[in-house]
Scaffold this active site. Structure first.
Site, mmCIF file in Angstrom:
data_model
loop_
_atom_site.group_PDB
_atom_site.id
_atom_site.type_symbol
_atom_site.label_atom_id
_atom_site.label_comp_id
_atom_site.label_asym_id
_atom_site.label_seq_id
_atom_site.Cartn_x
_atom_site.Cartn_y
_atom_site.Cartn_z
ATOM 1 N N GLU A 43 15.619 14.855 63.104
ATOM 2 C CA GLU A 43 14.267 15.060 62.595
ATOM 3 C C GLU A 43 14.284 15.170 61.068
ATOM 4 O OE1 GLU A 43 10.596 18.257 63.304
ATOM 5 O OE2 GLU A 43 12.674 18.871 63.645
ATOM 6 N N LYS A 116 4.257 14.510 66.300
ATOM 7 C CA LYS A 116 4.713 15.735 66.964
ATOM 8 C C LYS A 116 3.534 16.547 67.485
ATOM 9 C CE LYS A 116 7.876 19.599 65.937
ATOM 10 N NZ LYS A 116 8.813 20.098 64.900
ATOM 11 N N CYS A 153 11.651 17.817 68.223
ATOM 12 C CA CYS A 153 12.068 19.209 68.066
ATOM 13 C C CYS A 153 11.327 20.163 69.006
ATOM 14 C CB CYS A 153 11.954 19.623 66.609
ATOM 15 S SG CYS A 153 12.968 21.071 66.189
#
Length: 294
Positions: A43, A116, A153
């Site tokens: 990331e 995300k 993540c």
């Protein structure tokens, strides 16, 4: 038989775009030289982890996708060496900012992007200051190596994300990551918990999972720091770890899978046949109460 070779990477990043990208490119090239057909970078690999604390000046690092230098560079690399590359970047879209991954296929075409969905907010990981929650929804892409699903993540902690991508046809799941020390409790090591959650996604959905994390200490301008614990890994369709990196090394690991064989096994188990979405109403709420609960 449809055998593919997938790779994870792990590296320390710093506040130097060119050095970070040069290092990432060297890892990609080395993995491809050993047979990798897809390489997962961590990331926000092209910068240091600026989210440790809130500093408005870092917002200027976000760039629109159509002119993002990292996207351009690594999409060109994907085309040059024939590898599938998810490219994690800090995106600006009008007045919004997103933590975004662009999927470059092995011919360099940009197949689309994912923003995300789950944004953490805690000491050492103050991402809500920088990123709006993603508006793309969960997505999968048909690539030269198979159909991939990708979360970023914090997304990896949510089984709903993994299951949604599996239902949409993913054959393997990817998680670019930046995680390490836990500032509220410095004595706590969350790395095994982190791995085990994703290994559960692999087993529950009967598909491989790859996670690439960063390593090293990174320090914010006010002196607070995170120590990223690495431990990037590849798990098989049962959740067993086949490859794992240590807490400090920079490098890559490869693993081959027969996606047709795994797909046949996934279908034979009946996990998706026996689902009961009509009784999963609690999942559509924050408090677990369905409408008829009153």
């Amino acid at each position: 038989m449809r055998r593919v070779t997938l790779a994870i990477t792990q590296m320390a990043s710093q506040n130097d775009w060119k050095k970070n990208c040069d290092k990432a490119e060297s890892l990609v090239r080395a993995a491809v030289a050993e047979g990798a057909q897809l390489v997962l970078l961590q990331e926000l690999f092209d910068a240091d982890y600026f989210c440790i604390e809130q500093h408005a000046r870092f917002l200027s690092q976000a760039v629109e996708l159509d002119r993002h230098p990292t996207v351009k560079r690594f999409a060109a690399l994907a085309k040059e060496i024939g590898v599938v590359l998810p490219i994690s970047v800090f995106e600006r879209a009008g007045q919004a900012h997103y933590n975004t991954t662009v999927i470059a296929d092995a011919d360099g075409r940009q197949l689309g992007f994912y923003r995300k969905s789950h944004i953490p907010d805690g000491r050492g990981y103050q991402e809500k200051f920088y990123f709006s929650p993603g508006d793309t929804g969960f997505k999968v892409w048909e690539t030269a190596v198979g159909t991939l699903g990708l979360g970023i993540c914090w997304d990896q902690w949510f089984p709903e994300c993994a299951r949604a991508m599996a239902l949409m046809g993913a054959e393997f799941l990817l998680y670019p990551t930046a995680i390490g020390s836990e500032p509220p409790n410095p004595a706590y090591d969350s790395s095994s918990h982190w791995q085990n959650v994703m290994r559960g996604h692999a087993a529950a959905n009967i598909m491989p999972v790859l996670a690439s994390n960063r390593v090293g200490r990174e320090t914010a301008p006010d002196g607070r720091s995170d120590i990223f614990y690495g431990r990037s890994f590849i798990a098989d369709f049962q959740g067993e770890k086949l490859q794992e990196m240590d807490r400090a090394e920079e490098g890559y690991r490869l693993q081959s899978f027969d996606l047709d064989e795994i797909g046949a096994l996934r279908r034979s188990w009946g996990l998706f046949r026996d689902r009961r979405p009509e009784i999963y109403g609690a999942l559509m709420t924050l408090d677990g109460r369905t409408r008829r609960d009153g």
